[in-house]
Design a protein around this motif. Structure first.
Motif, short mmCIF file in Angstrom:
data_model
loop_
_atom_site.label_atom_id
_atom_site.label_comp_id
_atom_site.label_asym_id
_atom_site.label_seq_id
_atom_site.Cartn_x
_atom_site.Cartn_y
_atom_site.Cartn_z
N GLU A 112 37.30 27.26 39.92
CA GLU A 112 36.24 28.00 39.35
C GLU A 112 35.55 27.51 40.66
OE1 GLU A 112 31.95 27.05 37.77
OE2 GLU A 112 33.11 25.77 39.09
N ALA A 113 35.51 26.99 41.31
CA ALA A 113 34.29 26.55 42.75
C ALA A 113 34.95 28.22 43.70
CB ALA A 113 35.03 25.39 43.70
N ALA A 114 36.06 28.68 43.55
CA ALA A 114 36.21 29.53 44.39
C ALA A 114 35.45 30.84 43.97
CB ALA A 114 37.94 29.76 44.83
N LEU A 115 35.17 30.57 42.52
CA LEU A 115 34.92 32.03 42.06
C LEU A 115 33.84 31.98 41.78
CD1 LEU A 115 38.19 32.86 41.38
CD2 LEU A 115 37.41 33.78 39.10
N ARG A 116 32.92 30.65 42.03
CA ARG A 116 31.28 30.42 41.67
C ARG A 116 30.83 31.37 43.15
NH1 ARG A 116 29.61 25.26 42.15
NH2 ARG A 116 31.24 24.74 40.38
N GLU A 117 31.91 30.78 43.80
CA GLU A 117 31.36 31.74 45.76
C GLU A 117 31.11 33.42 45.40
OE1 GLU A 117 31.23 30.10 48.30
OE2 GLU A 117 30.96 28.07 46.68
N HIS A 118 32.07 33.91 44.55
CA HIS A 118 31.44 35.47 44.47
C HIS A 118 30.81 36.02 43.34
CE1 HIS A 118 35.40 36.25 47.41
NE2 HIS A 118 35.59 35.11 47.04
N GLY A 119 29.79 34.91 42.77
CA GLY A 119 28.70 35.01 41.41
C GLY A 119 30.17 35.39 40.06
N LEU A 120 31.34 34.78 40.30
CA LEU A 120 32.26 35.20 39.35
C LEU A 120 32.11 33.94 37.97
CD1 LEU A 120 34.56 36.60 40.76
CD2 LEU A 120 33.31 38.10 39.57
N HIS A 121 32.88 33.94 37.09
CA HIS A 121 32.69 32.38 35.90
C HIS A 121 34.11 32.34 35.83
CE1 HIS A 121 28.43 31.88 34.80
NE2 HIS A 121 28.70 33.27 34.50
#
Ligand code: NDP
Length: 476
Positions: A112-121
């Motif tokens: 979740e933290a990694a995808l948040r970096e890309h603006g993804l949920h």
């Protein structure tokens, strides 16, 4: 003609979820690493709804309306990371990746933290109910952000099981909350199955009943407060005869229980959080013990008690006692599981609504039961309830059951029938309600050999006694 949602990973779970979504009027894009599964789904079930089959990840992503909703339903672990890695470069901010696999909640937090970096949920989602549930309506436990739930939730709610018209799906909390709750659900499932198995063992090897009779007893219990999917299927299994030999099915199956690991995760996490989930732990250990073939073979001749059966009058009364002991132990097992949810929620700041969890477990999942409405009601009456045991209904039930519960545990000990679930549940109950625990003595021992200090009941501060010297007390 864009698809509303996509499913990648079309083995049993993904295929059935995709079909469930399509049957509810959603246009579903399909993808699988090997295209054969996609074409097999289309050939067999393509007529069930609006599917958009795709062969490459690029086609799959392009087939979806934005923000994209993508359900990943692949083998948990490395494969989930591999699929995410392939997906991420193709996605745009605001897109939602749902992991419906059995991921560990710490992996979910990391992803979740990694995808948040890309603006993804990233929505780690617990799904319970197995193959059939996925198709007919599972219990769904999604984590992630409220923003993602607003876009995704209505679709998930539409395919979830329904009880009293309410979907067995709700937003559990941020990041790993959904997978955490699914993990505890599985731990509770282990404990519940173990307790039911012990009830069977007592009736079989204490009261001398045959599997067919015990199936009848369970059918009776399933009409009352123990009504649940697990009791129902237990009666089915016990009533089943092996077609090959004509013997009861339960007598021809090897008595070694297997496990895939979610029970173990629950206990490992509980140890980290310092939450006593003794019922779940005993259930995991009981499976391990059953599978320890060499150990069991070596120990087979160890002496047991001289009395190994109840007399017939006592045997007749016993089933009622076992029902009471089972209900009381079940209350304890669930109380422990909900304590773990509370502790996880506090540790990770998830604010999980425990009543809502009980509510979404009422349908679709393996532990679905009438009993869960009681738990929901308990938390609705007091959202901060420290333990389910002190809720009015459960307090009363435990009070009414306790004599029978004690008789069952002591009878089991006398007859040599192992009941780790029943007896640990009773020990937990007695320990929680005790005025004083021998932990005071343990503190004394720790202070004696390690100067670990102790606290006093009558004064603030930490103290150490000079055990090797004049035994005077020092404040530390
Ligand atoms: P499996 O766990 O058997 O996984 C098979 C699927 O994963 C196939 O679609 C396979 O693709 C894909 N896959 C495996 N490795 C990779 C990879 N490296 N890259 C891309 N795809 C890969 O499928 P299930 O349907 O049984 O379960 C799916 C998930 O749901 C699992 O996480 C499982 O734990 C969870 N789950 C399962 C339940 C059940 O009752 N079975 C219940 C609840 C959750 P390919 O066809 O190309 O091999």
């Amino acid at each position: 003609n864009s698809a509303h949602i996509g499913v990648t990973g079309l083995a049993v779970m993904g295929r059935n979820l995709a079909r469930n979504l399509a049957r509810h009027g959603h246009r579903v894009a399909l993808h699988n690493r090997s295209a054969a599964r996609t074409s097999a789904l289309m050939a067999e079930f393509g007529h069930e709804g609006a599917f958009v089959p795709t062969e490459t990840m690029e086609q799959f992503v392009a087939a979806l309306e934005r923000p994209r909703r993508i359900v990943v339903m692949v083998k948990a672990g490395g494969p989930t990371d591999a699929v995410i890695e392939e997906l991420v470069p193709l996605l745009e901010p605001g897109d939602i990746v749902v992991d419906g696999g059995n991921a560990h909640f710490l992996d979910t937090r990391r992803r979740e933290a990694a995808l948040r970096e890309h603006g993804l949920h990233f929505v780690g989602t617990g799904i319970s109910g197995g193959e059939e549930g996925a198709l007919e309506g599972p219990s769904i436990m999604p984590g992630g952000t409220p923003e993602a739930y607003a876009i995704l939730g209505p679709l998930l709610e539409s395919i979830a099981a329904k009880v009293d018209g309410r979907p067995c799906c709700t937003h559990v909390g941020p990041d790993g909350a959904g997978h955490f709750v699914k993990m505890v659900h599985n731990g509770i499932e282990y404990a519940d199955m173990q307790l039911i198995a012990e009830a069977y063992d007592l009736l079989r090897h204490g009261a001398g009943r045959q599997p067919g009779d015990i199936a009848q007893i369970f059918r009776g219990w399933n009409e009352g407060r123990l009504e649940s999917y697990l009791i129902e299927i237990t009666a089915e299994v016990l009533g089943h005869g092996d077609p090959l030999t004509g013997h009861p099915f339960v007598d021809v199956v090897e008595d070694r229980a297997e496990q895939k690991g979610t029970g173990r995760w629950t206990v490992q996490t509980a140890l980290e959080l310092g939450v006593p989930v003794s019922g779940i732990a005993e259930a995991v250990f009981a499976r391990s013990l059953s599978g320890s073939a060499a150990l069991r073979e070596a120990a087979r001749g160890l002496p047991g008690p001289s009395e190994t059966w109840l007399d017939s009058a006592a045997a007749d009364r016993f089933a009622g006692d076992v029902e009471q002991a089972l209900y009381a132990s079940k209350i304890v097992a669930y109380a422990q599981g909900f304590h773990q949810i509370q502790a996880g929620s506090a540790e990770y700041g998830w604010q999980i609504d425990r009543g809502a969890m009980a509510s979404i477990w009422r349908g679709g999942c393996i532990i679905r039961a009438r009993f869960l409405s009681r738990i929901d009601a308990a938390y609705r009456a007091d959202p901060e309830l420290p333990t389910l045991l002190t809720d009015d209904h459960f307090r009363e039930a435990l009070g009414a059951a306790q004599s029978a519960w004690r008789r069952v545990v002591s009878t089991a000990a006398q007859l040599g029938v192992p009941v780790p679930g029943f007896s640990s549940a009773l020990a937990y109950y007695d320990a929680l309600r005790a005025d004083r625990l021998p932990a005071a003595l343990v503190q004394g021992q720790r202070d004696f050999f390690g100067a670990h200090t102790y606290r006093r009941t009558d004064r603030a501060g930490s103290f150490h006694t000079l055990w090797g010297g004049d035994r005077s007390e020092q404040e530390r």
